[in-house]
Design an enzyme around this catalytic site. Structure first.
Site, PDB file in Angstrom:
ATOM      1  N   SER A  72      39.184  38.868  42.088  1.00 60.43           N
ATOM      2  CA  SER A  72      38.418  38.870  40.849  1.00 60.43           C
ATOM      3  C   SER A  72      39.039  38.048  39.733  1.00 60.43           C
ATOM      4  CB  SER A  72      38.255  40.316  40.370  1.00 60.43           C
ATOM      5  OG  SER A  72      39.523  40.892  40.086  1.00 60.43           O
TER       6      SER A  72
ATOM      7  N   SER B  95      42.812  40.414  44.662  1.00 60.35           N
ATOM      8  CA  SER B  95      42.277  39.679  43.518  1.00 60.35           C
ATOM      9  C   SER B  95      43.223  38.683  42.873  1.00 60.35           C
ATOM     10  CB  SER B  95      41.782  40.659  42.449  1.00 60.35           C
ATOM     11  OG  SER B  95      40.619  41.324  42.911  1.00 60.35           O
TER      12      SER B  95
ATOM     13  N   LYS C 279      43.706  36.803  32.420  1.00 58.10           N
ATOM     14  CA  LYS C 279      42.482  37.487  32.828  1.00 58.10           C
ATOM     15  C   LYS C 279      42.018  38.453  31.738  1.00 58.10           C
ATOM     16  CE  LYS C 279      40.978  40.099  36.971  1.00 58.10           C
ATOM     17  NZ  LYS C 279      41.505  40.628  38.259  1.00 58.10           N
TER      18      LYS C 279
END
Length: 461
Positions: free
Chosen positions: A156, A180, A81
């Site tokens: 996310s 997330s 990420k």
């Protein structure tokens, strides 16, 4: 050959590289090619560090050939990420505001993966500033669910979920502040593991809310998650992964955790409970405490801490936030300090109450991961503000409170809905019960094959 290598999970690939059956250069080249083609098509990729990582893969192969002692992830290509810092590399955090940001530090977890021999291919897409359970990103576009690109992949950590599910990489680090890791795990058909708060270092990771943020792995299997967690938490979680769950007690809370469930979610959860019972687990039913209090305190803490981080940008560059993201952060500017301190001071008491009510004497609690089938991108972006907020609330319904409580949890795939999108449950434990969570998830995956299902976008046929 390419498809056969891409189909391997993290532990299989790691072992094959260590045994000399597959070269790190070959595995890395395939991962880079798939990220560049399939990953960009699904908008999962932010950047790839091709030249640097291929040099590292060549060095890894030479080291193995020379008979050197090999670390546990020697030569294994991974991608993460885009809020895990590597000194000198761009790290936007999915935002316009940080489009040119280059940190001068490297995240501890990235250093630990480096020391374990893993190769860092680059960074993956995410929701703006890690603030969306759908993966919403107005600036760089939405990552697309590999099972059906019209649907959200969860957020996310959206790019991480997409890349692992589409067999572009075997594992990825993400973060979890309100779900997330577990949300993209659930919506992409993966194990998304949120550790106990504080277990995994988050220094060198762009924060959202300091007392809620957790870093953890997204993988296809519980064993893969155990291997990655062993590295980033610096303790062994893989050794006991295959132990029986006979005699383990798993609580299934009702009330709040069943009231909003879509019927197809109910069916899949009941099937999962039956499988766990068949493995020897004792199942008990429990009743949760007043979750309105938990959720209100979670919202207060998250918004205050996020607003603290973003205060200067909210003043100087409000136009550079997506409206949906700014609207979720700004309320944190207006809570009294006394309310914030009260929310923090009540945390231990409320956590103990939740454990007593939801788990009782059980080892783990089994909750839904998300209460509704995976929604479309259109449904989460094109409707009126109230409709969009309602869907976002439903997606976070079962996950967000766990972050306030600081407890560990993992999403585990348990089937598909009527549209062919993944369904999952969560296993939640007491603080530092990651080993029990992974053991139960691994046992479940030993008698089911949901984690072996491959989306068409992976192009492995």
């Amino acid at each position: 050959m390419q498809n056969a290598i891409a189909a391997l999970d993290l532990c299989e690939l790691s072992d094959a590289i260590a045994n000399g059956e597959i070269s790190s250069v070959k595995a890395t080249t395939i991962a880079l090619e798939r990220l560049d083609l399939i990953g960009r098509k699904l908008n999962a990729v932010v950047r790839l560090d091709d030249e640097r990582v291929l040099d590292a893969a060549e060095a890894a192969d030479k080291s193995r050939a020379a008979g050197a002692a090999l670390p546990i992830l020697h030569g294994v290509p991974l991608a993460h990420k885009d809020l895990f810092y590597r000194a000198g590399d761009l790290s936007s955090g999915g935002s316009k505001i940080r489009a040119d940001f280059r940190p001068d530090v490297t995240a501890t977890v990235i250093n630990r993966l480096d020391a374990a021999g893993a190769l860092d291919l680059g960074r993956l897409q995410l929701a703006e500033f890690a603030l969306s359970p759908t993966g919403y990103n107005e600036h760089y576009g939405h990552a697309l669910n590999p099972w059906n690109p019209a649907y959200v992949p969860g957020g996310s950590s959206s790019g991480s979920g997409v890349a692992v599910a589409a067999r572009l990489v075997t594992g990825s680090l993400g973060t979890d502040t309100g779900g997330s890791l577990r949300n993209p795990g659930a919506m992409c058909g993966l194990v998304g593991l949120k550790p106990t708060w504080g277990l995994v270092p988050t220094d060198g990771v762009m924060p959202l809310a300091m007392s809620l943020d957790c870093a953890g792995p997204l993988t296809r299997t519980a064993r893969d998650a155990a291997r990655l967690l062993s590295v980033i938490a610096d303790r062994d979680y893989e050794a006991a992964i295959g132990a029986s769950i006979g005699g383990m007690t798993i609580a299934v809370p009702g009330g709040y955790y069943r009231d909003l469930l879509d019927p197809v979610i109910v069916v899949r959860l009941d099937q999962a409970v039956a499988e766990l019972r068949g493995l020897g687990a004792r199942i008990i039913e429990t009743t949760p405490p007043d979750m309105a209090v938990v959720n209100a305190l979670m919202l207060l803490v998250m918004t205050v801490e996020a607003a603290t981080i973003h205060r200067r940008w909210l003043i100087e560059r409000p136009q550079d936030y997506a409206d949906q993201i700014r609207a979720r952060i700004e309320p944190g500017l207006f809570f009294p300090a006394t309310r914030y301190v009260e929310a923090l001071s009540l945390r231990t008491q409320i956590t103990q109450q939740w454990i007593a009510c939801c788990m009782g004497a059980a080892d783990l609690a089994l909750l839904p991961a998300i209460a509704i089938p995976v929604p479309t991108i259109e449904a989460t972006t094109e409707g009126g503000p109230e409709a969009v907020a309602r869907i976002i609330g439903q997606l976070a319904h079962c996950s967000r409170g766990i972050n306030y409580l600081g407890l560990p949890g993992a999403s585990v795939p348990c089937g598909f809905d009527n549209a062919g999108l993944p369904v999952a449950f969560q296993l939640i434990g007491r603080p530092y019960a990651e080993a029990d969570i992974l053991r139960a998830a691994h046992a479940y995956q030993g008698v089911t094959d949901w984690h072996h299902c491959v989306p068409a976008s992976a192009e492995l046929n």
